[in-house]
Design a protein around this motif. Structure first.
Motif, mmCIF file in Angstrom:
data_model
loop_
_atom_site.group_PDB
_atom_site.id
_atom_site.type_symbol
_atom_site.label_atom_id
_atom_site.label_comp_id
_atom_site.label_asym_id
_atom_site.label_seq_id
_atom_site.Cartn_x
_atom_site.Cartn_y
_atom_site.Cartn_z
ATOM 1 N N TYR A 135 18.375 55.878 29.621
ATOM 2 C CA TYR A 135 19.344 56.939 29.336
ATOM 3 C C TYR A 135 20.048 56.738 27.991
ATOM 4 N N THR A 136 20.111 55.499 27.519
ATOM 5 C CA THR A 136 20.694 55.234 26.203
ATOM 6 C C THR A 136 19.704 55.558 25.085
ATOM 7 N N LYS A 137 18.489 55.038 25.183
ATOM 8 C CA LYS A 137 17.518 55.176 24.091
ATOM 9 C C LYS A 137 16.710 56.468 24.146
ATOM 10 N N VAL A 138 16.213 56.817 25.308
ATOM 11 C CA VAL A 138 15.354 57.994 25.426
ATOM 12 C C VAL A 138 16.182 59.272 25.436
ATOM 13 N N MET A 139 17.184 59.316 26.310
ATOM 14 C CA MET A 139 17.989 60.530 26.440
ATOM 15 C C MET A 139 19.184 60.549 25.481
ATOM 16 N N MET A 140 19.426 59.449 24.820
ATOM 17 C CA MET A 140 20.474 59.331 23.802
ATOM 18 C C MET A 140 21.864 59.682 24.331
ATOM 19 N N LEU A 141 22.124 59.321 25.590
ATOM 20 C CA LEU A 141 23.434 59.564 26.171
ATOM 21 C C LEU A 141 24.402 58.459 25.759
ATOM 22 N N GLU A 142 25.646 58.833 25.631
ATOM 23 C CA GLU A 142 26.691 57.893 25.225
ATOM 24 C C GLU A 142 27.225 57.143 26.448
ATOM 25 N N PRO A 143 27.096 55.811 26.459
ATOM 26 C CA PRO A 143 27.695 55.042 27.560
ATOM 27 C C PRO A 143 29.218 55.179 27.530
ATOM 28 N N ILE A 144 29.818 55.240 28.704
ATOM 29 C CA ILE A 144 31.274 55.303 28.802
ATOM 30 C C ILE A 144 31.731 54.216 29.768
ATOM 31 N N PRO A 145 32.985 53.818 29.687
ATOM 32 C CA PRO A 145 33.473 52.766 30.591
ATOM 33 C C PRO A 145 33.361 53.189 32.057
ATOM 34 N N GLU A 146 33.006 52.230 32.897
ATOM 35 C CA GLU A 146 32.971 52.472 34.336
ATOM 36 C C GLU A 146 33.983 51.529 34.983
ATOM 37 N N PRO A 147 34.643 51.983 36.044
ATOM 38 C CA PRO A 147 35.768 51.218 36.587
ATOM 39 C C PRO A 147 35.406 50.049 37.501
ATOM 40 N N PHE A 148 34.146 49.931 37.899
ATOM 41 C CA PHE A 148 33.790 48.925 38.897
ATOM 42 C C PHE A 148 33.612 47.528 38.305
ATOM 43 N N HIS A 149 33.025 47.447 37.126
ATOM 44 C CA HIS A 149 32.788 46.154 36.460
ATOM 45 C C HIS A 149 32.081 45.166 37.394
ATOM 46 N N ASP A 150 31.072 45.668 38.111
ATOM 47 C CA ASP A 150 30.382 44.837 39.090
ATOM 48 C C ASP A 150 28.891 44.657 38.790
ATOM 49 N N SER A 151 28.466 45.053 37.603
ATOM 50 C CA SER A 151 27.062 44.948 37.188
ATOM 51 C C SER A 151 26.131 45.791 38.047
ATOM 52 N N ARG A 152 26.659 46.812 38.722
ATOM 53 C CA ARG A 152 25.839 47.715 39.527
ATOM 54 C C ARG A 152 25.919 49.148 39.013
ATOM 55 N N HIS A 153 26.757 49.386 38.019
ATOM 56 C CA HIS A 153 27.003 50.749 37.547
ATOM 57 C C HIS A 153 26.887 50.847 36.033
ATOM 58 N N SER A 154 26.286 51.955 35.582
ATOM 59 C CA SER A 154 26.344 52.360 34.176
ATOM 60 C C SER A 154 26.717 53.834 34.182
ATOM 61 N N TRP A 155 27.694 54.191 33.403
ATOM 62 C CA TRP A 155 28.128 55.584 33.326
ATOM 63 C C TRP A 155 27.850 56.119 31.931
ATOM 64 N N PHE A 156 27.508 57.410 31.873
ATOM 65 C CA PHE A 156 27.182 58.072 30.610
ATOM 66 C C PHE A 156 27.876 59.426 30.522
ATOM 67 N N LYS A 157 28.238 59.784 29.324
ATOM 68 C CA LYS A 157 28.787 61.111 29.076
ATOM 69 C C LYS A 157 27.612 62.074 28.906
ATOM 70 N N MET A 158 27.617 63.166 29.686
ATOM 71 C CA MET A 158 26.545 64.166 29.573
ATOM 72 C C MET A 158 27.024 65.432 28.873
ATOM 73 N N GLY A 159 28.298 65.648 28.840
ATOM 74 C CA GLY A 159 28.872 66.845 28.229
ATOM 75 C C GLY A 159 30.356 66.620 28.051
ATOM 76 N N ASP A 160 31.057 67.667 27.664
ATOM 77 C CA ASP A 160 32.488 67.521 27.425
ATOM 78 C C ASP A 160 33.229 66.992 28.647
ATOM 79 N N HIS A 161 32.842 67.447 29.823
ATOM 80 C CA HIS A 161 33.541 67.034 31.039
ATOM 81 C C HIS A 161 32.561 66.729 32.169
ATOM 82 N N SER A 162 31.438 66.113 31.841
ATOM 83 C CA SER A 162 30.466 65.774 32.881
ATOM 84 C C SER A 162 29.827 64.424 32.577
ATOM 85 N N GLU A 163 29.487 63.738 33.642
ATOM 86 C CA GLU A 163 28.979 62.376 33.513
ATOM 87 C C GLU A 163 27.736 62.166 34.377
#
Length: 150
Positions: A45-73
């Motif tokens: 999702y970072t390299k192919v889809m070029m989505l911007e990673p955003i902070p995720e609140p879990f910090h448990d190495s099980r989650h990656s969050w990405f911005k898909m639009g102005d208000h969608s993830e």
């Protein structure tokens, strides 16, 4: 004068009611995919889809969050035990300004894509004249990329 005040008050109350209803209307926030390998999904999702990673609140190495639009993830969550088949009718859809340029990007990365029918390297044209291609992420989730400019 009394009827004017009555009408104005009714209009004001109605507008407040409609505003309240509009503010409480559900809106899209995020979608989640469940993956077998978080690093592999994150890289895709970072390299192919070029989505911007955003902070995720879990910090448990099980989650990656990405911005898909102005208000969608997009939330990518690890823990799936195996890759499973996904139906192309259930897919994420993204728009790009130039579908041919995006296809070149995919070609450089060696990512397979095709039309809705599965013909490799072919563009499909929807009835509304939007061009589209389909590809799959490493866990088999389908992704449509189109040139819609709404």
């Amino acid at each position: 004068m009394k009827s004017f005040i009555k009408i104005a008050t009714t209009v004001w109350i109605l507008s407040l009611s409609l505003q309240s209803r509009a503010q409480n209307k559900p809106h899209f926030n995020h979608t989640t995919i469940y993956v077998t390998d978080l690093a592999r999904g994150t890289e895709f999702y970072t390299k192919v889809m070029m989505l911007e990673p955003i902070p995720e609140p879990f910090h448990d190495s099980r989650h990656s969050w990405f911005k898909m639009g102005d208000h969608s993830e997009l939330h990518v969550v690890s823990g799936a035990k195996e890759d499973i088949a996904h139906d192309v009718n259930i897919h994420l859809a993204f728009a790009v300004s130039s579908l041919p340029d995006f296809m070149k990007h995919l070609d450089k990365l060696g990512i397979k894509y095709g039309n809705f029918g599965g013909e490799p390297n072919k563009i499909a044209i929807r009835p509304d004249k939007v061009n589209q291609i389909y590809l799959q992420d490493p866990d088999g989730y389908w992704i449509e990329v189109n040139d819609d400019n709404f």
